[in-house]
Design a protein around this motif. Structure first.
Motif, mmCIF file in Angstrom:
data_model
loop_
_atom_site.group_PDB
_atom_site.id
_atom_site.type_symbol
_atom_site.label_atom_id
_atom_site.label_comp_id
_atom_site.label_asym_id
_atom_site.label_seq_id
_atom_site.Cartn_x
_atom_site.Cartn_y
_atom_site.Cartn_z
ATOM 1 N N ALA A 3 13.171 -2.813 -3.122
ATOM 2 C CA ALA A 3 13.407 -2.434 -4.682
ATOM 3 C C ALA A 3 12.562 -3.277 -5.612
ATOM 4 O O ALA A 3 12.103 -2.413 -6.465
ATOM 5 C CB ALA A 3 15.000 -2.519 -5.142
ATOM 6 N N LYS A 4 12.365 -4.389 -5.372
ATOM 7 C CA LYS A 4 11.633 -5.108 -6.182
ATOM 8 C C LYS A 4 10.158 -4.894 -6.178
ATOM 9 O O LYS A 4 9.145 -5.091 -7.240
ATOM 10 C CB LYS A 4 11.802 -6.763 -5.998
ATOM 11 C CG LYS A 4 13.243 -7.221 -6.287
ATOM 12 C CD LYS A 4 13.345 -8.713 -6.084
ATOM 13 C CE LYS A 4 14.902 -9.260 -6.440
ATOM 14 N NZ LYS A 4 14.998 -10.590 -6.401
ATOM 15 N N SER A 5 9.780 -4.489 -5.053
ATOM 16 C CA SER A 5 8.416 -4.078 -4.547
ATOM 17 C C SER A 5 7.818 -2.778 -5.508
ATOM 18 O O SER A 5 6.774 -2.612 -5.809
ATOM 19 C CB SER A 5 7.952 -3.889 -3.348
ATOM 20 O OG SER A 5 8.721 -3.021 -2.673
ATOM 21 N N VAL A 6 8.788 -2.274 -6.010
ATOM 22 C CA VAL A 6 8.404 -0.733 -6.574
ATOM 23 C C VAL A 6 8.235 -1.141 -8.116
ATOM 24 O O VAL A 6 9.122 -1.849 -8.638
ATOM 25 C CB VAL A 6 9.822 0.449 -6.638
ATOM 26 C CG1 VAL A 6 9.448 1.418 -7.297
ATOM 27 C CG2 VAL A 6 9.911 0.559 -4.958
ATOM 28 N N PRO B 96 0.908 -1.168 -0.039
ATOM 29 C CA PRO B 96 -0.090 0.017 -0.027
ATOM 30 C C PRO B 96 0.803 1.142 -0.127
ATOM 31 O O PRO B 96 0.628 2.401 -0.496
ATOM 32 C CB PRO B 96 -0.805 -0.217 1.190
ATOM 33 C CG PRO B 96 -0.135 -1.159 1.794
ATOM 34 C CD PRO B 96 0.674 -2.113 1.101
ATOM 35 N N LEU B 97 2.055 1.291 0.819
ATOM 36 C CA LEU B 97 2.761 2.595 0.856
ATOM 37 C C LEU B 97 3.411 2.779 -0.699
ATOM 38 O O LEU B 97 3.483 3.924 -1.024
ATOM 39 C CB LEU B 97 3.876 2.167 1.855
ATOM 40 C CG LEU B 97 4.710 3.593 2.186
ATOM 41 C CD1 LEU B 97 3.865 4.384 2.823
ATOM 42 C CD2 LEU B 97 5.865 3.018 2.927
ATOM 43 N N VAL B 98 3.881 1.602 -1.446
ATOM 44 C CA VAL B 98 4.257 1.931 -2.881
ATOM 45 C C VAL B 98 3.369 2.234 -3.699
ATOM 46 O O VAL B 98 3.758 2.984 -4.639
ATOM 47 C CB VAL B 98 5.047 0.391 -3.153
ATOM 48 C CG1 VAL B 98 5.404 0.576 -4.811
ATOM 49 C CG2 VAL B 98 6.327 0.022 -2.610
ATOM 50 N N GLU B 99 2.247 1.751 -3.774
ATOM 51 C CA GLU B 99 0.828 2.152 -4.637
ATOM 52 C C GLU B 99 0.758 3.838 -4.318
ATOM 53 O O GLU B 99 0.223 4.275 -5.115
ATOM 54 C CB GLU B 99 -0.049 1.303 -4.202
ATOM 55 C CG GLU B 99 0.085 -0.158 -4.715
ATOM 56 C CD GLU B 99 -1.077 -0.717 -4.345
ATOM 57 O OE1 GLU B 99 -2.265 -0.219 -3.568
ATOM 58 O OE2 GLU B 99 -1.484 -2.030 -4.739
ATOM 59 N N ALA C 292 1.885 2.793 -10.751
ATOM 60 C CA ALA C 292 2.410 2.098 -11.944
ATOM 61 C C ALA C 292 2.050 2.646 -13.110
ATOM 62 O O ALA C 292 2.787 2.512 -14.052
ATOM 63 C CB ALA C 292 1.847 0.816 -11.720
ATOM 64 N N ASP C 293 1.039 3.739 -13.215
ATOM 65 C CA ASP C 293 0.693 4.345 -14.491
ATOM 66 C C ASP C 293 1.228 5.825 -14.543
ATOM 67 O O ASP C 293 0.567 6.527 -14.843
ATOM 68 C CB ASP C 293 -0.732 4.306 -14.585
ATOM 69 C CG ASP C 293 -1.343 4.900 -13.470
ATOM 70 O OD1 ASP C 293 -0.737 5.243 -12.326
ATOM 71 O OD2 ASP C 293 -2.763 5.050 -13.475
ATOM 72 N N ALA C 294 2.540 5.927 -14.053
ATOM 73 C CA ALA C 294 2.892 7.542 -13.802
ATOM 74 C C ALA C 294 3.518 7.602 -15.219
ATOM 75 O O ALA C 294 4.257 6.833 -15.973
ATOM 76 C CB ALA C 294 4.105 7.455 -12.703
ATOM 77 N N GLU C 295 3.340 9.101 -15.772
ATOM 78 C CA GLU C 295 3.796 9.361 -17.158
ATOM 79 C C GLU C 295 5.286 9.556 -16.991
ATOM 80 O O GLU C 295 6.146 8.978 -17.906
ATOM 81 C CB GLU C 295 3.138 10.611 -17.426
ATOM 82 C CG GLU C 295 1.846 10.479 -17.813
ATOM 83 C CD GLU C 295 1.075 11.671 -18.067
ATOM 84 O OE1 GLU C 295 1.634 12.521 -18.271
ATOM 85 O OE2 GLU C 295 -0.109 11.605 -18.360
ATOM 86 N N THR C 296 5.824 9.836 -15.793
ATOM 87 C CA THR C 296 7.276 10.546 -15.651
ATOM 88 C C THR C 296 7.801 9.482 -14.596
ATOM 89 O O THR C 296 7.289 9.327 -13.792
ATOM 90 C CB THR C 296 7.737 11.872 -15.468
ATOM 91 O OG1 THR C 296 7.025 12.371 -14.224
ATOM 92 C CG2 THR C 296 7.323 12.694 -16.513
#
Length: 371
Positions: A323-326, A285-288, A293-297
């Motif tokens: 790092a793998k969770s990002v 939840p913190l990574v989201e 995931a749908d960030a343009e930059t």
């Protein structure tokens, strides 16, 4: 004889402590704060060794003051709007001036009555003036006799209703007395009066005395030079990251010393056990929130890892799990990251948070920012 005298002196000595025996198969209660555990939010703070108690008290005061600043800053705009709507000039009435005002009102009423009754000054037209007065009196009598259904004037209809309403109303002193009596009688149907100031203060003191209701409290880390402040977050409260960001930005701008014992102040958004599976599951939840995931930059990030009182887990395993969770669209940049993922391991608990401007704000070190 000497041994008997020593035994008697030992039994009669009041300063000597009595022997205490532990209860069988019962845990011993430990005095002090409860230990740190997974699933908590708060603030991870480093301080000078041996000053943990003073640093904890100081940290609670600093965090509480900046927390109130954030809350008041959000509500300031609405308060200003409300105050501007109200008129600035207000009429103040004092109790000792009531009699003077009543006397002035009586004098004014008497003068108005005299003006209305007094005839005109022209002596030659006395007859015409008397006729006009009589005509006005006849018209007033006819208006009184005509009812509301016969086309009577609106003023005549309003006068009796106003008189009745004034007669039915009670003076303010009687209303207050009746409210007090109704509240003392304990009737459930009547609304209770507001609590007094003493009762409000007692309720607030009870809430402060209850440790379970405190917003900020201390937890035992079991490590020297480390303090953890627990935050019981309520609806509408800012997150620990917002509070720490506000503290660091104000310290960097004002260069004002806020504390004596505090060094680094880091927020803790989540905490879990130090294992690869637990970390990858808890950080989702913190990574989201910070790395969509749908960030343009793409967002540049780095992972900052520190461990205390734990040598059983490898450093790279924790960093790889984070790092793998990002999402893969974001990139790793250790020199100039936009966001920094902080992982602090204390014994078996891993505390994680995501902060901005980590290197620009001296790694969130208050002493370096204000020096």
């Amino acid at each position: 004889m000497a041994a008997e005298n020593k035994a008697n002196n030992a039994s009669n000595d009041p300063k000597k402590r009595k022997r205490c025996y532990l209860p069988h198969n019962k845990p011993v209660r430990k005095k002090g704060p409860s230990p740190i555990r997974p699933g908590v939010q708060g603030f991870f703070i480093t301080c000078d060794g041996g000053r943990e108690f003073q640093a904890a008290q100081e940290a609670i005061n600093v965090i509480d003051s900046f927390f109130e600043e954030l809350i008041n800053g959000k509500e300031s705009s609405s308060k200003v709007a409300v105050t501007l709507e109200k008129p600035i000039n207000k009429k103040i009435k004092f109790t000792y001036s009531d009699s003077d005002e009543e006397e002035n009102d009586d004098d004014n009423d008497e003068e108005e009555d005299k003006k209305s009754v007094a005839p005109p000054e022209d002596s030659g037209n006395n007859g015409s003036s008397v006729e006009k007065i009589s005509d006005h009196a006849d018209k007033a009598v006819q208006a009184d006799e005509v009812g509301p259904g016969n086309g009577g004037s609106k003023d005549a209809d309003k006068e009796p209703t106003e008189v009745k309403s004034k007669e039915n109303e009670e003076p303010p002193e009687k209303k207050q007395c009746s409210d007090v009596k109704s509240s003392e009688s304990g009737n459930t149907g009547v609304a209770t009066t507001e609590l007094s100031v003493d009762k409000l203060i007692e309720a607030e003191l009870k809430e402060l005395g209850d440790k379970t209701k405190r917003r900020f409290s201390k937890l035992d880390t079991g490590c020297n030079g480390v303090v953890f402040i627990l935050m019981r977050r309520r609806d509408g409260d800012p997150s620990p990251t917002d509070i720490v960001q506000h503290i660091m930005e104000s310290a960097a701008s004002t260069k004002k010393h806020m504390s004596r014992f505090l060094l680094r102040v880091l927020p803790v958004e989540l905490s879990c056990y130090t294992s690869d599976e637990e970390i990858s599951r808890a950080i989702k939840p913190l990574v989201e929130q910070h790395f969509p995931a749908d960030a343009e930059t793409p967002i540049k990030f780095a992972v900052q890892y520190d461990a205390r009182a734990n040598t059983g887990i490898e450093r790279m395993k924790v960093i790889d799990a984070i790092a793998k969770s990002v999402p893969s669209c974001h990139k790793v940049d250790l020199k100039n990251p936009e966001k920094t993922i902080i992982a602090q391991v204390v014994k078996t608990v891993c505390m994680i948070s995501v902060v901005d401007k980590y290197k620009e704000l001296a790694k969130y070190n208050l002493r370096e920012l204000t020096s």
